[in-house]
Each structure stands twice: as structure tokens, then as C-alpha cells.
Design a protein around this motif. Sequence first.
Motif, PDB file in Angstrom:
ATOM      1  N   LEU A  74       0.825  -1.205   0.000  1.00  0.00           N
ATOM      2  CA  LEU A  74       0.000   0.000   0.000  1.00  0.00           C
ATOM      3  C   LEU A  74       0.858   1.253   0.000  1.00  0.00           C
ATOM      4  O   LEU A  74       1.900   1.302   0.664  1.00  0.00           O
ATOM      5  N   PRO A  75       0.430   2.287  -0.726  1.00  0.00           N
ATOM      6  CA  PRO A  75       1.119   3.572  -0.612  1.00  0.00           C
ATOM      7  C   PRO A  75       0.935   4.130   0.799  1.00  0.00           C
ATOM      8  O   PRO A  75       0.010   3.746   1.527  1.00  0.00           O
ATOM      9  N   ARG A  76       1.819   5.028   1.177  1.00  0.00           N
ATOM     10  CA  ARG A  76       1.842   5.531   2.551  1.00  0.00           C
ATOM     11  C   ARG A  76       0.468   6.028   3.021  1.00  0.00           C
ATOM     12  O   ARG A  76       0.062   5.794   4.154  1.00  0.00           O
ATOM     13  N   ALA A  77      -0.267   6.694   2.133  1.00  0.00           N
ATOM     14  CA  ALA A  77      -1.553   7.283   2.531  1.00  0.00           C
ATOM     15  C   ALA A  77      -2.579   6.231   2.954  1.00  0.00           C
ATOM     16  O   ALA A  77      -3.520   6.542   3.689  1.00  0.00           O
ATOM     17  N   HIS A  78      -2.404   4.978   2.498  1.00  0.00           N
ATOM     18  CA  HIS A  78      -3.397   3.947   2.784  1.00  0.00           C
ATOM     19  C   HIS A  78      -2.919   2.915   3.798  1.00  0.00           C
ATOM     20  O   HIS A  78      -3.674   1.995   4.131  1.00  0.00           O
TER      21      HIS A  78
END
Length: 284
Positions: free
Chosen positions: A136-140
Amino acid sequence: MLAPHRRARVTRSEAGDSRWEVATRELPAGLRAHVRGLLGYSEASALPRLQRQFPLPQVVVIIEFGPPIRVHDDAGVASTYAGGFVAGLHDRWSDTGHDGSQRGIQLNLTPIGARLLFGVALSELAGRIVHLDDLLPRAHRGLAGRLAGLAEWDDRFDMVESFIAARLAEARVEVNTVAWACRRIEASAGAVDIGRLAGELGYSGKHLIALFRDRVGVPPKLLARLVRFDHLVRRLRSGPPATWAELAAEFGFADQAHLTREIRSFTGVTPTSARPLLGDVLFA
């Protein structure tokens, strides 16, 4: 406000000292091409439980907000992935277990859906289990914790659907050619001639395999086998009674012995032993 047909349907059941809760909801139209299923689950039992999982033509995402599920390798060694994991396409069974309770959300993605959602070549996931936060990308990251903080299944499903929609909107990889080929394989229940399929696309077999390894994770012939097995599993679950010989003919196996070998390869057990295992929820 959710339309009535979009509200979560919760089913609860008990058997002996075990209790289950399963929540499902109709997917929004925009996600159906890439999501095969989305369900919430909760289980409590007096004793530990071990389940055999069959390989299917989907990428399974488990988002845990209960004790971590154990995933056993071929040697029986167990690993856990606190918060959840992603299981890529594979051609072998796996065993999962828990010590008496599990709770979370299971998201079943088409291979193309997983390629768009995670943004990595699916060859990196094929035959592997990967921690969810690693993809997952950091935001998720921390999605499991945010879902655990919600009280209602509808609110959890809203969050997961929004996450999927956002990732699909951000995806930039071209998948139309392989998606078309996957639809052909699915429409034929895995019986399509792969050489002819490559010819229709104007590709060499080698180039088609390379595309499939990136967008799907496995070569088209293996995907076709998984699709055929998936259709067989669904037939056994909900279709009218049939002999193994009849099923072999229906699904294009050379004979009953061929069907038996395929089931043993994918499940590790005989067809007769595999039947009662098909009702397990997790990974189905």
C-alpha cells in the motif's frame, strides 16, 4: 444514504461451540469488473481451527482486525501478517488457521484488478503471501486499524470501496489487451486454445506469456486451468448432482482420471475428500 439493496446483509450461525458472522453487500457497478467479492467475517470457536484453501483465479486480500491468521507453507511452517496480507495467484493449496477467533474483511480481486490496485507486476505476488502494508502507498497504510475502529459493516465496506475506487483512478498501467484475453478465458470456462488466442491478438506465445506474468502473475495456460477448476468448484457447490465422469466431460477434461489428477494437484486430496472442504468461507 445507501439504497436498500446496497445495505450489508449479515448472516449469523452457530454449530456446537463455534459462532460465525458473515456480512456481504452488493458492489457498486464501477468496481464489479475488478472485484470478485467483498465480505466481512467474524468467527469464535472453543478450539483452534485449520482450513484448506484451494487455488482460484483471484488475488485474495485479507484485512484483519482480529488475531492474525496463520498461513502454513508446504512444510507446515506457519507465518502471520498482523493487519492483513495479499495472496497472489498460485497453483497449490494452502492451509490457514487460528487459535479460536478471527475477524476482518476479505477482498477477492480479479488479477487485473490487483495489478491496478497495487501497481506492481503480479509476477512479484505469484505463489507468495505478502504483508498488506508492504503493497500500500503511505496514505493507505494502517487500513486495518481504521476499519477496526468502525462499528458497522456498511461503514467498513464504504471505506474499502472508496480505497479501491481511489487506487483504480490513480492507476496508469495499460491492461486492456490482457483484460480482453482474460475475459475470453473466463467465457470459455478455461477451454480456450491459448495458441489461437495469441494469434488473434497478433502476439507470439512468448510475448503473451510475458504480458500475463506482469498483468496476471501466471502464464495464460495456468490461468485457464485455474478458471476451469473455479467453474468446477462452483458447479459442485450449487449445481445438480453429477458423477465425476459426467463432470470430467462437462468441463473438458480428457477423462475422469485427468479430472482426478487436477483436483489432487490443486487440493492435495482426492475428489471425494475435497467435496466437504468447499464450503469454507475464507479464500472462497
